[in-house]
Scaffold this active site. Structure first.
Site, mmCIF file in Angstrom:
data_model
loop_
_atom_site.group_PDB
_atom_site.id
_atom_site.type_symbol
_atom_site.label_atom_id
_atom_site.label_comp_id
_atom_site.label_asym_id
_atom_site.label_seq_id
_atom_site.Cartn_x
_atom_site.Cartn_y
_atom_site.Cartn_z
ATOM 1 C CG ASP A 271 -0.613 0.324 2.182
ATOM 2 O OD1 ASP A 271 0.844 -0.259 2.534
ATOM 3 O OD2 ASP A 271 -0.991 -0.183 3.655
ATOM 4 C CB SER A 272 4.634 1.556 -0.031
ATOM 5 O OG SER A 272 4.474 1.024 -0.836
ATOM 6 C CG ASP B 217 0.029 -4.351 2.268
ATOM 7 O OD1 ASP B 217 0.649 -4.655 2.644
ATOM 8 O OD2 ASP B 217 1.163 -3.006 1.892
ATOM 9 C CE LYS C 221 2.912 -5.918 3.716
ATOM 10 N NZ LYS C 221 2.912 -4.717 4.517
ATOM 11 C CD GLU D 18 0.658 -1.591 8.602
ATOM 12 O OE1 GLU D 18 -0.007 -1.095 8.953
ATOM 13 O OE2 GLU D 18 0.756 -0.778 7.632
ATOM 14 C CD GLU E 126 8.241 -0.515 7.891
ATOM 15 O OE1 GLU E 126 7.481 -1.423 7.420
ATOM 16 O OE2 GLU E 126 8.095 0.647 7.340
HETATM 17 O O1 KIV Z 1 3.407 -0.915 1.594
HETATM 18 C C1 KIV Z 1 4.463 -1.557 1.284
HETATM 19 O O2 KIV Z 1 5.226 -1.130 0.264
HETATM 20 C C2 KIV Z 1 4.788 -2.426 2.408
HETATM 21 C C3 KIV Z 1 6.671 -3.208 2.786
HETATM 22 C C4 KIV Z 1 7.738 -1.337 2.991
HETATM 23 C C5 KIV Z 1 6.686 -3.943 3.638
HETATM 24 O O3 KIV Z 1 4.417 -2.435 3.547
#
Ligand code: KIV
Length: 275
Positions: A51-52, A90, A120, A122, A189
């Site tokens: 989600d970055s 994510d 994924k 959190e 992280e």
């Molecule tokens: O969203 C993302 O890119 C991440 C990674 C940096 C682990 O969660």
């Protein structure tokens, strides 16, 4: 035709990643687009549609504004060209922290509409039960402990975690609970190096470090960070390229050529057929 057609190459799956605990480190990077996924695929074991993407591609200040639709769209793009690497998408903020049933509906949508192999989440304290709920219903889940970017508003910024005391113990417990709930791997992280090692020793599934420790079972970075696309990166990023300068050079050359009418040249234009 489905956007996530599988071909003859066997794709790496959650059990393959889980089996890599303590072995050759697992190579992971983020991917958000089809062309980048195609380049990364042969080098990586796992591609994370993180989600970055909200910050890296869409210019958001943090990941809180990322939607399920954005994640699905980028997940589909990555799945169109990644052939070998496992693809994990994510779950964005607000799509899984409430009732496990809602998390399941959203995660199932991600899996069906992208064809990715896992999601994924959190793993804050309230999410552990949801991880178990999803895994029991056939959705492979990767956890994420330590610095949790989706908690940036309550944390007051992106700050390294677990340097001492109660917070350190809490993160260790969250990692253990995430693994016990059935996660096939856990991203660790932005934590103190010793804590990342302790988590890695304490849990039976691989840890994937980012700003954590070389002792983790694998590493992940935001691809655009490690390629040097930004003028600032966090301390834990190693720049393996300088794409920002390369792009500036290329675009500067193009602009000069256009202004001087050197582009397009004879090789770059079409001519009418003679006669
Ligand atoms: O969203 C993302 O890119 C991440 C990674 C940096 C682990 O969660």
């Amino acid at each position: 035709m489905s956007s996530h057609r599988q071909d003859a190459v066997r794709r790496i799956a959650a059990p393959d990643i889980a089996a890599r605990k303590g072995g050759v480190p697992i190579v992971c990077l983020t991917a958000y687009t089809a062309p980048m996924a195609e380049i990364l695929d042969e080098h990586c074991d796992l591609l994370l549609v993180g989600d970055s993407v909200g910050m890296v591609v869409h210019g958001l200040p943090n990941t809180v504004g990322v939607t399920l639709e954005m994640m699905i769209l980028h997940g589909q793009a990555v799945m169109r060209t990644a052939r070998r690497a496992m693809v994990v998408v994510d779950m964005p903020f607000g799509s899984y922290e409430g009732a496990p049933e809602t998390a399941y509906e959203n995660a199932a949508r991600v899996m069906k509409e992208t064809g990715a192999q896992a999601v994924k989440v959190e793993s804050g304290p309230t999410v552990v039960a949801t991880i178990e709920y999803l895994v029991k219903r056939g959705i492979p889940v990767m956890g994420h402990v330590g610095l949790r970017p989706q908690a940036v508003l309550v944390d007051g910024g992106f700050k390294a975690k677990g340097k001492a005391g109660e917070e350190r113990a809490r993160i260790l417990e969250e990692a253990k609970a995430t693994a016990a709930a059935g996660a096939f791997a856990v991203v660790v992280e932005g934590v103190a190096e010793g804590l990342a090692r302790e988590i890695t020793e304490a849990i039976s599934v691989p840890t994937i470090g980012i700003g954590a420790s070389a002792g983790c079972d694998g590493q992940i970075l935001v691809t655009d960070d490690m390629l040097g696309l930004f003028d600032w990166t966090p301390k834990f990023v190693r720049r393996y390229g300088d794409l920002r300068a390369e792009i500036g050079k290329a675009v500067g050359g193009y602009a000069e050529d256009v202004r001087a009418r050197r582009f397009p040249g004879p090789a770059e234009i079409y001519f009418a057929k003679a006669g």
